[in-house]
Design a protein around this motif. Structure first.
Motif, PDB file in Angstrom:
ATOM      1  N   ASN A 169       0.843  -1.195   0.000  1.00  0.00           N
ATOM      2  CA  ASN A 169       0.000   0.000   0.000  1.00  0.00           C
ATOM      3  C   ASN A 169       0.879   1.246   0.000  1.00  0.00           C
ATOM      4  O   ASN A 169       1.879   1.314   0.721  1.00  0.00           O
ATOM      5  CB  ASN A 169      -0.901   0.018   1.234  1.00  0.00           C
ATOM      6  CG  ASN A 169      -2.049  -0.970   1.128  1.00  0.00           C
ATOM      7  OD1 ASN A 169      -2.630  -1.134   0.060  1.00  0.00           O
ATOM      8  ND2 ASN A 169      -2.373  -1.629   2.226  1.00  0.00           N
ATOM      9  N   CYS A 170       0.519   2.222  -0.800  1.00  0.00           N
ATOM     10  CA  CYS A 170       1.279   3.470  -0.857  1.00  0.00           C
ATOM     11  C   CYS A 170       1.008   4.305   0.396  1.00  0.00           C
ATOM     12  O   CYS A 170      -0.143   4.438   0.825  1.00  0.00           O
ATOM     13  CB  CYS A 170       0.897   4.277  -2.092  1.00  0.00           C
ATOM     14  SG  CYS A 170       1.394   3.507  -3.646  1.00  0.00           S
ATOM     15  N   ASP A 171       2.062   4.879   0.941  1.00  0.00           N
ATOM     16  CA  ASP A 171       1.895   5.814   2.055  1.00  0.00           C
ATOM     17  C   ASP A 171       2.341   7.219   1.681  1.00  0.00           C
ATOM     18  O   ASP A 171       2.363   8.117   2.510  1.00  0.00           O
ATOM     19  CB  ASP A 171       2.646   5.337   3.303  1.00  0.00           C
ATOM     20  CG  ASP A 171       4.148   5.206   3.075  1.00  0.00           C
ATOM     21  OD1 ASP A 171       4.640   5.637   2.021  1.00  0.00           O
ATOM     22  OD2 ASP A 171       4.825   4.670   3.976  1.00  0.00           O
ATOM     23  N   ALA A 222      -1.487   9.333   1.691  1.00  0.00           N
ATOM     24  CA  ALA A 222      -1.047   9.296   0.298  1.00  0.00           C
ATOM     25  C   ALA A 222      -2.123   9.861  -0.621  1.00  0.00           C
ATOM     26  O   ALA A 222      -1.828  10.648  -1.527  1.00  0.00           O
ATOM     27  CB  ALA A 222      -0.702   7.862  -0.101  1.00  0.00           C
ATOM     28  N   GLU A 223      -3.371   9.496  -0.380  1.00  0.00           N
ATOM     29  CA  GLU A 223      -4.449   9.986  -1.241  1.00  0.00           C
ATOM     30  C   GLU A 223      -4.608  11.491  -1.116  1.00  0.00           C
ATOM     31  O   GLU A 223      -4.883  12.178  -2.109  1.00  0.00           O
ATOM     32  CB  GLU A 223      -5.762   9.290  -0.903  1.00  0.00           C
ATOM     33  CG  GLU A 223      -6.895   9.680  -1.827  1.00  0.00           C
ATOM     34  CD  GLU A 223      -8.041   8.701  -1.832  1.00  0.00           C
ATOM     35  OE1 GLU A 223      -8.975   8.903  -2.626  1.00  0.00           O
ATOM     36  OE2 GLU A 223      -8.001   7.735  -1.053  1.00  0.00           O
ATOM     37  N   ALA A 224      -4.402  12.019   0.097  1.00  0.00           N
ATOM     38  CA  ALA A 224      -4.529  13.465   0.298  1.00  0.00           C
ATOM     39  C   ALA A 224      -3.440  14.237  -0.449  1.00  0.00           C
ATOM     40  O   ALA A 224      -3.612  15.425  -0.754  1.00  0.00           O
ATOM     41  CB  ALA A 224      -4.471  13.788   1.791  1.00  0.00           C
ATOM     42  N   GLN A 225      -2.322  13.575  -0.751  1.00  0.00           N
ATOM     43  CA  GLN A 225      -1.227  14.230  -1.464  1.00  0.00           C
ATOM     44  C   GLN A 225      -1.458  14.290  -2.977  1.00  0.00           C
ATOM     45  O   GLN A 225      -0.729  14.971  -3.692  1.00  0.00           O
ATOM     46  CB  GLN A 225       0.085  13.483  -1.191  1.00  0.00           C
ATOM     47  CG  GLN A 225       0.552  13.556   0.252  1.00  0.00           C
ATOM     48  CD  GLN A 225       1.748  12.648   0.523  1.00  0.00           C
ATOM     49  OE1 GLN A 225       2.156  11.872  -0.337  1.00  0.00           O
ATOM     50  NE2 GLN A 225       2.303  12.746   1.720  1.00  0.00           N
ATOM     51  N   ILE A 226      -2.465  13.585  -3.467  1.00  0.00           N
ATOM     52  CA  ILE A 226      -2.682  13.491  -4.907  1.00  0.00           C
ATOM     53  C   ILE A 226      -3.595  14.623  -5.370  1.00  0.00           C
ATOM     54  O   ILE A 226      -4.781  14.653  -5.033  1.00  0.00           O
ATOM     55  CB  ILE A 226      -3.282  12.117  -5.277  1.00  0.00           C
ATOM     56  CG1 ILE A 226      -2.293  11.005  -4.893  1.00  0.00           C
ATOM     57  CG2 ILE A 226      -3.605  12.055  -6.771  1.00  0.00           C
ATOM     58  CD1 ILE A 226      -2.838   9.611  -5.065  1.00  0.00           C
ATOM     59  N   ALA A 227      -3.020  15.531  -6.121  1.00  0.00           N
ATOM     60  CA  ALA A 227      -3.779  16.688  -6.609  1.00  0.00           C
ATOM     61  C   ALA A 227      -4.221  16.525  -8.058  1.00  0.00           C
ATOM     62  O   ALA A 227      -5.183  17.146  -8.499  1.00  0.00           O
ATOM     63  CB  ALA A 227      -2.932  17.958  -6.475  1.00  0.00           C
ATOM     64  N   ARG A 228      -3.508  15.700  -8.813  1.00  0.00           N
ATOM     65  CA  ARG A 228      -3.839  15.538 -10.226  1.00  0.00           C
ATOM     66  C   ARG A 228      -5.087  14.679 -10.366  1.00  0.00           C
ATOM     67  O   ARG A 228      -5.246  13.665  -9.691  1.00  0.00           O
ATOM     68  CB  ARG A 228      -2.655  14.892 -10.956  1.00  0.00           C
ATOM     69  CG  ARG A 228      -2.776  14.907 -12.450  1.00  0.00           C
ATOM     70  CD  ARG A 228      -1.498  14.405 -13.111  1.00  0.00           C
ATOM     71  NE  ARG A 228      -0.752  15.525 -13.706  1.00  0.00           N
ATOM     72  CZ  ARG A 228       0.291  16.093 -13.157  1.00  0.00           C
ATOM     73  NH1 ARG A 228       0.748  15.682 -11.991  1.00  0.00           N
ATOM     74  NH2 ARG A 228       0.916  17.092 -13.762  1.00  0.00           N
ATOM     75  N   ARG A 229      -5.985  15.093 -11.240  1.00  0.00           N
ATOM     76  CA  ARG A 229      -7.253  14.395 -11.428  1.00  0.00           C
ATOM     77  C   ARG A 229      -7.550  14.269 -12.921  1.00  0.00           C
ATOM     78  O   ARG A 229      -7.078  15.055 -13.738  1.00  0.00           O
ATOM     79  CB  ARG A 229      -8.413  15.167 -10.769  1.00  0.00           C
ATOM     80  CG  ARG A 229      -8.300  15.302  -9.257  1.00  0.00           C
ATOM     81  CD  ARG A 229      -8.657  14.005  -8.547  1.00  0.00           C
ATOM     82  NE  ARG A 229      -8.717  14.184  -7.088  1.00  0.00           N
ATOM     83  CZ  ARG A 229      -7.678  14.048  -6.264  1.00  0.00           C
ATOM     84  NH1 ARG A 229      -6.501  13.750  -6.780  1.00  0.00           N
ATOM     85  NH2 ARG A 229      -7.825  14.202  -4.970  1.00  0.00           N
TER      86      ARG A 229
END
Length: 371
Positions: free
Chosen positions: A159-161, A231-238
């Motif tokens: 799982n990505c952290d 990790a999900e909170a760091q993802i801005a690209r959509r």
């Protein structure tokens, strides 16, 4: 993200025991730091893992930097597991001249001698393997070489952290938590020291039972969930996938295709690093003495001019515009017609490894935005 109540904790010796037990029966492949990138290569112990290496990624940019003690903090690199399940070169058969007057003897290529185990498979990569399963095993044309490798593969997911700026897996529903398809899933809850391990198959449960471990507590499960949420909170690209096939089908002459064509180098990097692109060409070779020959499949790319070359008529896609449009519309549109799902898993490799930083999410947004 859901956790099994039978989750256990592995310390570093337990993780090493996992690698050692797999290595007795399989070729273990996992992340290593090599020449300034994290590559997937043979792993014999936890000492081979890229401890403390994290990646910085953006459009056309990849760098490794030292930070902390994590073994799996690097996100993803240029390799994908496609390289081992659907290798860049695959001999299909070889033939030898028979005795005088006899036909040649054809030897189909046998499956690999040793099955493989993959260590460190991310959620977007699990999804990509599932996509290729559909392509190579669930359609009318089954690839026996892929099927043999896949049937014997053991998958240890992670799982990505953390995430990098090119990740957009949540948009595609593939991460950052690992989905189905693994035998064991790890979450590194203490950098380089403690790993939450969960079985995803009967084979995985059997192997975990043989390792030195201790039961996981609720706070360990909560810590693992928090890391994936971080990790999900760091993802801005959509990427907006709403009626995406319809959007692309209705805009074959959108001016954005000309815009991206002026930037695209037609280098084929995006197709080479993509974990789902599967196009090949067939090459036949023969020895100089004429006594043997072989047929081999090799990775190919729809970005090369000769990919659509038709005998007597030349290539069907002459322009960079037509080739980029083919790649993107196949990945996000006609893949649904062929295989019932998208061909993109949101890993972001095509953005990172594009020399000019062309961004598939930006191109989709531009087509939605502009008339």
């Amino acid at each position: 993200m859901s956790h099994s109540r039978a989750a256990v904790l592995l310390d570093l010796p337990g993780l090493n025991a996992l690698v050692s037990r797999l290595a007795k029966r399989k070729r273990v492949l996992g992340p290593v730091e090599r020449d300034g990138a994290v590559r997937y290569e043979d792993v014999t112990s936890v000492d081979d893992l890229p401890k403390g290496w994290v990646s910085e990624q953006a459009g056309g940019h990849y760098r490794l930097a030292k930070s902390g003690e994590a073994l799996f903090g690097y996100v993803i690199g240029p390799d994908s597991w496609k390289r081992f399940l659907h290798p860049p070169r695959q001999r299909i058969w070889q033939a030898e001249a028979g005795a005088e007057g006899a036909p040649p003897v054809i030897h189909p290529e046998p499956p690999p001698d040793k099955p493989m185990a993959f260590l460190g498979v991310r959620g977007c990569e699990l999804a990509a393997i599932a996509v290729q399963d559909r392509v190579f095993m669930q359609g009318p044309y089954r690839d026996p070489h892929y099927a043999a490798r896949r049937a014997s593969a053991f998958i240890v997911a992670v799982n990505c952290d953390r995430a990098v700026s090119t990740c957009f897996c949540p948009s595609m529903g593939t991460g950052p938590a690992a989905g189905a398809g693994h035998d064991i899933c790890l979450t590194e809850i203490e950098e380089g020291r403690t790993f939450l391990a969960e079985a995803g198959s009967g084979k995985g449960a059997e192997l975990l039972a043989l390792l030195p471990s201790r039961p996981a507590r609720e706070e360990n499960l909560a810590a693992a969930t928090a890391l994936t949420e971080r990790a999900e909170a760091q993802i801005a690209r959509r990427i907006d996938t709403k009626d995406l096939p319809g959007l692309l089908q209705s805009n074959p002459e959108h001016p954005r295709w000309d815009d991206v064509a002026r930037r695209c180098l037609n280098c084929a990097n995006c197709t080479m690093v993509c974990p789902t692109c599967f196009c090949t060409e067939t090459v036949e070779t023969s020895s100089l003495d004429g006594k043997s020959a072989a047929r081999e499949s090799r990775w190919a790319s729809c970005f090369t001019l000769d990919f659509t070359h038709v005998h007597g008529g030349g290539p069907l896609r002459h322009s960079p515009k037509s080739r980029y449009r083919q790649w993107m519309t196949h990945k996000l549109d006609t893949w649904h017609d062929q295989f019932g799902q998208s061909g993109c898993t949101g890993c972001g490799r095509c953005i990172t490894w594009c020399p000019v930083g062309i961004d598939i999410t930006e191109e989709v947004a531009a087509i939605r935005r502009e008339p």
